[in-house]
Design an enzyme around this catalytic site. Structure first.
Site: not given
Ligand code: ZN
Length: 334
Positions: A145, A286
């Site tokens: 993400d 991430h």
């Molecule tokens: Zn996020």
């Protein structure tokens, strides 16, 4: 004369026994081919005119048709007589979206008893990936993400090195500066998902704002690679019924959170995956962090050792034969 008749009777009985033994050994079925054709399914199958065998094979084919409901399928077969058996193999080709699956399944049919056993020759090939898929293999999805940024490129290169794939839920407001990385994702067959435009919390946003956040990002991605994302991950993975109604796409969350943003420790991130990982998992990371990029490099060889293949979210659900529906939330593929 009586002696001659006696001899003749013995001779005839002897011949009959021989003929009977030969018949027992040489039992052949009158196998006829049938075709079942409906919509996107075409199945060529044999009829043995033996209730036991025909019912067994019918059950098997019914099961395949149900299992591959959403696929276009073509099944045909080949068989060979061996000494005491018929070995029958079904060759199955199934298409769905960009997926092409080939599957073969063999059965041993005992000529005397008509008993059927499955031969352990059950391997499928994913032709689209040009990779052999073992049905025993475990599949998981890595999801990244908040990118892209420069670390994204490292992660894509690592995945490519091991011939693995992942899904990147990108932020709309990062696309303009990172068009080349978006293009690289496409070139390396990664999946690009939508993670809203600005990463604002959507649970307190209006429907119009939710739609704007998603639509704008979809359009920005399309403008770079001519492809609209198929999946959404709302910012913070937060959702409510308004978000589900407003987002007309499947919503993907996760079931393993590496907390990489918190730890910045590649070993700890890798271990958080290895401790919990199971077939069908969706893992959250991430791609904007160096520790995450290092963790990916650390963890992939270990996952390969444990028999895992890392695929995109869309592939994971296709392999698990789960059809993703718009407005529904998915945390794993089980
Ligand atoms: Zn996020």
């Amino acid at each position: 004369m009586i002696k001659f008749i006696k001899r003749m009777i013995i001779f005839i009985i002897f011949i009959l026994i021989i003929v009977f033994l030969v018949y027992l050994n040489k039992k052949e079925y009158n196998i006829k081919n049938f075709i079942y054709k409906i919509d996107n399914k075409e199945i060529h199958y044999p009829i043995f005119s033996n209730t036991k065998i025909d019912e067994y094979l019918n059950r098997y084919l019914d099961e395949r048709i149900k299992k591959l409901d959403q696929y276009d399928i073509y099944i045909d077969y080949d068989y060979q007589y061996t000494k005491n058996n018929i070995v029958l193999t079904f060759y199955e080709t199934a298409y769905y979206d960009k997926m092409l699956l080939n599957n073969t399944k063999s059965f041993n049919i005992d000529l005397k008893s008509s008993d059927i056993t499955i031969s352990n020759n059950d391997i499928s090939y994913d032709v689209y990936n040009k990779k052999s898929i073992n049905s025993n293999k475990k599949y998981i999805a890595f999801t990244f993400d908040d990118g892209p940024n420069h670390n994204t490129k490292k992660i894509i290169e690592t995945l490519k090195k091991y011939d693995m794939k992942a899904t990147f839920f990108v932020l709309g407001n990062r696309i303009e500066k990172n068009k080349e990385i978006i293009k690289l994702m496409k070139e390396y067959n990664m999946e690009i998902g939508n993670h809203t435009y600005s990463h604002r919390l959507l649970t307190n946003a209006t429907s119009e704002d939710i739609i704007y956040e998603v639509k704008k990002t979809n359009q920005l991605i399309f403008d770079v690679i001519n492809y609209y994302p198929k999946l959404v991950r709302p910012s913070y993975g937060s959702f409510n019924s308004k978000i589900k109604k407003s987002i007309n796409m499947p919503i993907i969350i996760w079931n393993i959170d590496t907390l990489d943003w918190k730890y910045h420790n590649s070993k700890k991130i890798a271990n958080s995956i290895l401790k919990k990982v199971k077939d069908g998992d969706i893992i959250l990371m991430h791609d904007i962090y160096s520790a995450t990029a290092n963790a990916v490099e650390l963890v992939i060889p270990k996952l390969i050792e444990e028999g895992y293949e890392i695929v995109t979210v869309s592939e994971l659900f296709q392999y698990k034969n789960i059809k993703l529906e718009n407005g529904k939330v998915y945390g794993n593929a089980r």
